[in-house]
Design a protein around this motif. Structure first.
Motif, PDB file in Angstrom:
ATOM      1  N   GLY A 389       0.822  -1.210   0.000  1.00  0.00           N
ATOM      2  CA  GLY A 389       0.000   0.000   0.000  1.00  0.00           C
ATOM      3  C   GLY A 389       0.851   1.253   0.000  1.00  0.00           C
ATOM      4  N   PHE A 392       2.390   1.638  -3.220  1.00  0.00           N
ATOM      5  CA  PHE A 392       1.354   2.053  -4.156  1.00  0.00           C
ATOM      6  C   PHE A 392       1.127   3.561  -4.100  1.00  0.00           C
ATOM      7  CE2 PHE A 392      -3.103   2.894  -5.114  1.00  0.00           C
ATOM      8  CZ  PHE A 392      -3.133   2.437  -6.413  1.00  0.00           C
ATOM      9  N   LEU A 393       1.368   4.148  -2.931  1.00  0.00           N
ATOM     10  CA  LEU A 393       1.235   5.604  -2.804  1.00  0.00           C
ATOM     11  C   LEU A 393       2.478   6.309  -3.322  1.00  0.00           C
ATOM     12  CD1 LEU A 393      -0.413   6.008   0.704  1.00  0.00           C
ATOM     13  CD2 LEU A 393      -1.457   6.373  -1.508  1.00  0.00           C
ATOM     14  N   GLY A 404       4.041  -3.705  -5.088  1.00  0.00           N
ATOM     15  CA  GLY A 404       3.315  -2.457  -4.846  1.00  0.00           C
ATOM     16  C   GLY A 404       3.793  -1.348  -5.771  1.00  0.00           C
TER      17      GLY A 404
ATOM     18  N   TRP B 177      -7.316  -1.688  -2.490  1.00  0.00           N
ATOM     19  CA  TRP B 177      -7.054  -0.780  -3.604  1.00  0.00           C
ATOM     20  C   TRP B 177      -6.797  -1.536  -4.888  1.00  0.00           C
ATOM     21  CZ3 TRP B 177      -1.952  -1.916  -4.655  1.00  0.00           C
ATOM     22  CH2 TRP B 177      -1.205  -2.421  -3.584  1.00  0.00           C
ATOM     23  N   ILE B 292      -5.382   5.221   0.861  1.00  0.00           N
ATOM     24  CA  ILE B 292      -5.071   4.488  -0.368  1.00  0.00           C
ATOM     25  C   ILE B 292      -6.309   4.330  -1.237  1.00  0.00           C
ATOM     26  CG2 ILE B 292      -4.013   2.430  -1.305  1.00  0.00           C
ATOM     27  CD1 ILE B 292      -2.576   2.036   1.245  1.00  0.00           C
ATOM     28  N   PHE B 307      -3.053  12.510   0.860  1.00  0.00           N
ATOM     29  CA  PHE B 307      -2.094  12.057  -0.141  1.00  0.00           C
ATOM     30  C   PHE B 307      -1.533  13.239  -0.935  1.00  0.00           C
ATOM     31  CE2 PHE B 307      -1.401  10.235  -4.476  1.00  0.00           C
ATOM     32  CZ  PHE B 307      -0.231   9.584  -4.145  1.00  0.00           C
TER      33      PHE B 307
END
Lengths: 455, 351
Positions: A389, A392-393, A404, B177, B292, B307
């Motif tokens: 995660g 992924f960011l 990811g 996600w 996410i 974010f």
């Protein structure tokens, strides 16, 4: 919990179908990691984020096996080498030429082409590229002067099919076509039937001519890359990277992250919880209040801030994940320690004047080991998905191709909305599969060692 | 220890957590914050000088002018108390106090949709959307979960039970996600039913806005529910299995009360306390995951704000959003604690 020996656990574990399934998946993943580490050169993994390394690969190509399911084959990626070359003296003008032959049998246009060459010359030669199509038509692709030099010099270049000069030449050359070619890509003009606009199959001959006014001009090490629309087992991404490399290298990384985080958290939590429970009173109270505070911290926002402000190195990330991982284990092992410390042998050891550390490590913690193993297995999936995660960011370690980070790239290039499923499905499946292996093992172990679940 | 003291001790702990969180956040971003604030002062001073006509010309040499500029910057930094580092007691106290009274200051880069740069305004605009999405999702998840869980708990070993249990195990290892990305491929690309980006394109004051928002919410909602309900059903199932083994259930059954009534009225009622508690906890847990999930769907809520703030290092927004997220997280933990204490008297009388 007490009296469960390793042998008992294994005997019961063997009868659990879920546990065996987990072991088989895990063994497969470990085998895959070992093969990756021994067979794939380490450079590919270092070069993962270096775009120059991937130039001779096709862009967003589907996996090659999709052709099995398609009526008309999609073009495969081809790297052609010159099939013949010759030099000639045309009376004051010297010509060096080389040809590339391509037998095109696919039902779709290629994704583009790249001509990469290294020319050694003096003066100011002209580079010309033409293609002879199966229908006998010859199209001018490119005609460009090379940078003039006085002494003999080397010049290397990559000519992309997206070059506007190529497009212009082809549009001019294709005015006899039965359809408008203004808005077609270069490769679609070259490879299309002049009447129908459908892909034209047959033998194409690409000729490269180097005209110079000085002798001895020549081209070496040239390749003509015809970008496929399918490539390899897993296809490629927008950055032309072979996804199979990223997926394979992701396996040892995910196993490392998952196991390091869960072993670290469980050991920390176990020792912390047992110590608190064993000492009791004020020590216990204050340690448990601290535990409460860490428990109530929102993990993900903090992990994000830590990754941004301190470092996104994969090893530090493992540490950060451990900060939030040990809390639950500490609570449970404290309550188990509270029960165990009232047992006769612990009290006997205390009366014999054993040190606290000896009692904790020799008499209490071994009793909790089966539970600890189950906890390690159960907490691996969360560690893997949390790291994935964060990657992924875009907060993952840029040096390592984790699953990811592959998905982060996919999301950045809008893979989901563009339907590039082969870029999205495999990394997620690998994350889920790895998680599942540990969930299976953990649940099977938990059912054995956790008396509450016994029925 | 009575319920009052129990509540009081929980409030104290959670307030402590809130303070620790704030302190940690400020500590982590503090040094960057100092640099950014000082740069901000320098830019501001230079702009003011540039906008004062004749000021630059009144200096005899470039050195004099530069000296004047740097002196002004130094004076301004002193006035604002920025000469002391962020960890000095005054500045730390002031920052904490301001945030406590919900004065988050102004964002460095980000603005709200209506154009305000006040962090409070930005958060006020994003928070309802996150709450809308995740509360709806949690309600749907718990309804499906409780129904399925009660059903499979009452028929242990049946087909429904086995499907529910295996679905729970399998879905727990899928990242939410990632499932979201798959659903975008399916429903926004293969069949164009839902939009891939969850931010409505029409302005917020349009009468059709609420409808558009709900339409855009469908895909994220489906994703969260799909991944969430399995674990819930499994949990409820396990509680139900426990309760259904109790003597009073056998008594009810022998009394001839219909099976369905026994399950949904009597058994479920007794399994309720832990279920309600976990409901509150799972709501708070999903808020963290929002960062996410909202990034995948581009849902205009707190998670995406967080974010975006991280990507451009907009520190006031980061601090404000962390505070609000933590506060929500703690409130739900608190509610869970209180419910637990209320339902289970052993908790408050123990120790």
């Amino acid at each position: 919990m007490s009296g469960v020996t390793a042998r008992d656990v294994w005997r019961e574990f063997r009868t659990s179908r879920m546990g065996i399934a987990g072991i088989i998946i895990l063994a497969g993943l470990i085998l895959m990691s070992l093969l990756t580490m021994s067979l794939i050169p380490l450079e590919t993994f270092r070069e993962w984020t270096n775009p120059a390394n991937w130039l001779s690969y096709p862009k967003t190509a589907l996996p090659a096996w999709v052709n099995v399911f398609l009526a008309e084959d999609m073009p495969e990626h081809q790297i052609l080498h010159a099939s013949g070359s010759e030099s000639a003296d045309l009376g004051g003008v010297y010509l060096y030429s080389e040809t590339f032959e391509l037998d095109y049998t696919y039902g779709d246009f290629p994704g583009g082409f790249i001509y990469e060459y290294e020319a050694e010359y003096a003066g100011a030669p002209l580079l010309e590229m033409t293609v002879l199509r199966p229908d006998g038509m010859r199209l001018d692709v490119l005609s460009r002067p090379l940078p003039p030099v006085r002494e003999t010099a080397m010049h290397s270049e990559r000519v992309f099919s997206t070059d506007s000069a190529i497009h212009k030449n082809l549009v001019l050359g294709s005015d006899s076509f039965g359809f408008e070619t203004d808005f077609l890509a270069a490769e679609s003009i070259i490879f299309s039937d002049a009447e129908s606009g459908e892909p034209l199959q047959g033998v194409y001959v690409f000729t490269i001519n180097l005209y110079g006014n000085e002798p001895d001009g020549h081209i070496s090490g040239s390749t003509l890359v015809i970008d496929g629309k399918v490539f390899g087992i897993m296809g490629t991404d927008e950055l032309r990277r072979d996804l199979v490399v990223g997926l394979l290298w992701g396996t040892p990384l995910a196993l490392f992250i998952g196991l390091a985080v869960s072993i670290g958290s469980v050991v920390t939590g176990l020792v912390y919880g047992v110590y608190a429970g064993y000492r009791g009173k004020m020590v216990d109270e204050s340690m448990m209040r601290f535990n409460d505070i860490v428990y109530a911290l929102p993990a993900l926002p903090f992990l994000v801030i830590l990754a941004v402000t301190i470092s996104n190195s994969i090893f530090l990330m493992v540490g950060f994940l451990m900060i939030f991982g040990w809390v639950g284990i500490a609570k449970v092992s404290r309550s188990m320690a509270l029960q165990i410390k009232t047992r006769g042998y612990v009290e006997a050891a205390q009366m014999m004047g054993q040190k606290h550390s000896v009692i904790i490590f020799r008499h209490i913690i071994p009793q909790l080991l089966p539970y600890a193993f189950a906890s390690i297995a159960i907490s691996v999936p969360a560690a893997i998905t949390t790291e994935a995660g964060l990657s992924f960011l875009g907060l993952g370690d840029p040096l390592f191709p984790t699953w990811g980070s592959i998905l982060y790239d996919a999301n950045t290039y809008g893979a989901a909305a563009r339907g590039l499923w082969w870029w999205i499905v495999p990394p997620g499946m690998m994350i889920a599969l790895t998680g599942l292996a540990f969930v299976f093992i953990g649940n099977a172990l938990d059912a054995i060692v956790n008396p509450r679940l016994r029925r | 220890m009575g319920l009052k003291r129990y509540v009081a001790s929980r409030v104290a702990t959670l307030f402590g957590v809130l303070m620790v969180t704030l302190l940690l956040t400020i500590a982590l971003v503090g040094s960057n914050m100092d640099i950014i604030l000082k740069q901000g002062v320098a830019v501001q001073v230079r702009e003011e000088i540039a906008h004062t006509p004749g000021l630059a010309a009144s200096f005899e040499s470039v050195e004099d002018f530069e000296k004047y500029v740097s002196d002004t910057i130094q004076r301004r930094i002193l006035e604002l108390g920025l000469d002391e580092p962020w960890y000095s007691p005054q500045r730390l106290g002031l920052s904490m106090y301001k945030i406590l009274v919900l004065d988050f200051g102004y964002a460095t880069f980000l603005t709200s949709d209506s154009g305000s740069a006040a962090v409070g305004d930005i958060i006020a605009e994003k928070l309802p959307k996150t709450i809308l999405l995740f509360t709806t999702a949690t309600v749907i998840i718990s309804l499906i979960g409780i129904f399925l869980g009660a059903l499979s708990g009452s028929k242990v070993g049946s087909v429904v039970d086995r499907i529910t249990s295996s679905f729970a195990v399998v879905s727990s290892s899928f990242p939410v996600w990632w499932v979201g990305m798959l659903l975008i491929v399916l429903f926004a690309f293969a069949w164009e039913i839902f939009p891939a980006r969850a931010t409505p394109t029409i302005p917020a004051d349009d009468p059709g806005y609420v409808g558009a928002l709900l339409y855009h919410m469908t895909l994220p909602l489906i994703t969260i529910v799909l991944i969430g309900f399995g674990a819930w059903a499994y949990l409820v199932r396990n509680f139900m299995v426990g309760v259904l083994q109790d003597d009073f259930i056998f008594a009810k059954k022998t009394m001839g009360i219909p099976r369905r009534r026994v399950i949904y009225k009597h058994a479920l009622k007794n399994a309720a306390p832990p279920i309600v508690t976990i409901l509150a906890l799972s709501l708070s847990g999903s808020l963290g995951g929002a960062i996410i999930t909202e990034a995948v769907f581009d849902w205009p809520g707190m998670g995406r704000l967080y974010f975006e703030a991280i990507t451009v290092m907009d520190l006031p927004v980061i601090i404000g959003a962390t505070y609000v997220l933590t506060a929500f997280f703690l409130i739900s933990i608190f509610i869970a604690d209180i419910l637990y204490g209320y339902f289970d008297p052993r908790v408050r009388t123990a120790q």
